[in-house]
Design an enzyme around this catalytic site. Structure first.
Site, PDB file in Angstrom:
ATOM      1  N   ALA A 273      -0.019 -10.717  84.226  1.00  0.00           N
ATOM      2  CA  ALA A 273       0.211 -12.169  84.308  1.00  0.00           C
ATOM      3  C   ALA A 273       1.663 -12.464  84.697  1.00  0.00           C
ATOM      4  CB  ALA A 273      -0.120 -12.812  82.967  1.00  0.00           C
ATOM      5  N   GLY A 276       1.541 -12.585  90.395  1.00  0.00           N
ATOM      6  CA  GLY A 276       2.190 -12.505  91.709  1.00  0.00           C
ATOM      7  C   GLY A 276       2.198 -11.101  92.272  1.00  0.00           C
ATOM      8  N   ASP A 293      -3.795  -7.744  80.936  1.00  0.00           N
ATOM      9  CA  ASP A 293      -2.706  -8.423  80.238  1.00  0.00           C
ATOM     10  C   ASP A 293      -3.152  -8.719  78.812  1.00  0.00           C
ATOM     11  OD1 ASP A 293       0.053  -9.729  81.311  1.00  0.00           O
ATOM     12  OD2 ASP A 293      -0.702 -10.837  79.571  1.00  0.00           O
ATOM     13  N   ASP A 319      -4.352  -5.139  75.215  1.00  0.00           N
ATOM     14  CA  ASP A 319      -3.020  -4.538  75.086  1.00  0.00           C
ATOM     15  C   ASP A 319      -3.063  -3.183  75.775  1.00  0.00           C
ATOM     16  OD1 ASP A 319      -0.699  -3.211  74.266  1.00  0.00           O
ATOM     17  OD2 ASP A 319      -0.719  -4.128  72.282  1.00  0.00           O
ATOM     18  N   CYS A 391      12.415  -7.123  84.781  1.00  0.00           N
ATOM     19  CA  CYS A 391      13.333  -8.107  85.371  1.00  0.00           C
ATOM     20  C   CYS A 391      14.551  -8.225  84.449  1.00  0.00           C
ATOM     21  CB  CYS A 391      12.648  -9.448  85.588  1.00  0.00           C
ATOM     22  SG  CYS A 391      11.816 -10.140  84.145  1.00  0.00           S
TER      23      CYS A 391
END
Length: 455
Positions: A273, A276, A293, A319, A391
């Protein structure tokens, strides 16, 4: 989290500042209390949401500066209903090249908003704001003596960046406080980035193709609503930062000794999720893809993205660490693990993150990342590949995490890919072609990528 790139000056004019600043003040106070800005914006009236988001982003990027000024001007904190308005106004009045409103309007509209909420405090707020304007240079200089207020990040964040990136930490902080560009990913089956730039030009939208680092990426000169993008509703283009687009290329395309991922390969996107990266993988080839997800609600976004792009995947809520609950025993050819992380690399797009995270979160997140790596590695075929992504710019979630994993797994080999793997920092020159000027906002967000081969 929302990833809008609308600039304050382009969106805040659509509603009276008095109404907007009341919404922003509530959002700022809630973030200071530990609540996500995304959650608050979802409850904002629809007509005020774009302006509220833009101004909230603006204020949160200057929150510690505003708090420092408030402490100097009014050592005793006003009531919470008033404090949020005062902090928001001080941030909007902070020296800037392109302030969203002129100073008189900010003071006038803020005092009007206070008068509606707590009339007895209107005179106090008016006096504080006017004194700030009279003594602004001296107050700003005094406030910026504190590094937290100067850089608008928590002290622990500053210390961690200084440790991890002793030469670049200030540049990273400056990038975090800049407005990020709006970046698109052109659907690889619908055309090239260069062709799409031409289509945008015909619509009066200035843009450029990013080039080799992210072949399908297009960077807009200024943000526009997705409804203005030709072909968006038809799935021809998506909004996605250039750094996030590297995941699909690393996983699918030939890298070093690894060949191009064959058609119909079994692929797992383990933390998929909002979808993208899932969609990008499927745009690059026909794969048997499972999108996993742990958040069933966020998986709805994955389904929506795939539907708009006319792509198909098996979508499961589970999970990834609990393989007994979702894995049928058939191993995957390739796995993308875009692991939960601090989001320290995308804080320019989500400025509330810096105020919501705690130093203790990093160790907890690193533990989850290690558990995910160890659980998923057995589900990968010998000869298969796994792309680990976060990220984050913190080494504990990137290089440190993978160094430790390689010590635990004798059959794991790190494939170095120049320019695409390792820590990618949100610096002005990153993501630009060689020799580019590199002024203005960084093109890419902060990410870490590791391409692992199972021998």
């Amino acid at each position: 989290m929302s990833s809008s790139s609308s600039s304050p000056s382009s969106t805040v004019q659509s509603a009276p500042l008095q109404r907007l600043i009341a919404q922003v003040a509530d959002a700022v106070q809630a973030v200071r209390g530990g609540r996500s800005l995304t959650e608050l914006l979802a409850r904002c009236p629809a007509d005020l949401r774009p302006g509220t988001q833009s101004l909230s982003f603006y204020v949160l990027r200057l929150l510690a500066s505003a708090e420092g000024a408030r402490a100097l001007l009014a050592p005793k904190a006003p009531p919470p209903k008033v404090e949020g308005l005062l902090l928001s106004a001080l941030a909007l009045l902070w020296p800037a090249e392109d302030p969203p409103y002129d100073a008189h309007t900010v003071v006038d509209q803020t005092v009007s908003a206070v008068r509606k909420r707590l009339p007895a405090s209107a005179g106090f707020v008016n006096a504080v704001l006017r004194r700030f304007l009279r003594e602004r240079d001296a107050i700003v200089a005094a406030v910026q003596a504190d590094p937290v207020a100067r850089f608008n990040h928590p002290a622990w964040w500053l210390a961690r960046l200084q440790q991890d990136w002793p030469e670049q930490w200030q540049e990273i902080l400056a990038a975090n406080n800049q407005h990020p560009p709006m970046t698109l990913r052109v659907h690889a089956r619908h055309g090239s980035a260069e062709t799409y730039v031409q289509r945008l030009s015909q619509q009066g939208i200035a843009a450029r193709a990013l080039g080799a680092i992210a072949p399908q990426a297009v960077v807009l000169e200024r943000a526009v609503p997705v409804t203005a993008l030709p072909g968006f509703a038809q799935g021809e283009v998506s909004v996605q930062d250039a750094a996030a687009q590297l995941a699909g290329h690393l996983l699918v395309q030939a890298q070093g000794e690894l060949p191009h991922l064959p058609e119909h390969a079994r692929v797992l996107d383990a933390c998929s999720a909002p979808g993208g990266k899932t969609a990008h993988i499927l745009e690059l080839g026909d794969f048997d893809l499972t999108a996993l997800d742990s958040d069933a609600r966020r998986l709805a976004r994955v389904q929506d993205n795939l539907a708009r792009l006319q792509l198909r995947a098996r979508v499961l809520a589970a999970d990834a660490r609990q393989t007994a609950g979702w894995w049928n025993g058939e191993r995957f050819d390739a796995i993308l693990l875009d692991a939960p992380c601090s989001a320290s690399g995308i804080v320019r797009r989500h400025p509330d993150v810096r105020w919501l995270r705690r130093d203790s979160d990093i160790a907890q997140l690193a533990q989850i990342q290690a558990e995910l790596l160890d659980a998923l590695w057995p589900t990968l075929k010998p000869g298969g590949r796994l792309v680990y992504a976060t990220c984050s710019v913190f080494k504990a979630e990137g290089q440190g995490q993978i160094d430790a994993f390689l010590q635990r797994q004798a059959d794991a080999k790190l494939i170095e890919v120049s320019g695409l793997s390792g820590h990618l920092l949100p610096l002005a020159h990153n993501g630009e072609p060689a020799g580019a000027a590199g002024s203005g906002p960084a093109v890419i967000d902060g990410f870490y990528y590791a391409l692992l081969h199972k021998s």
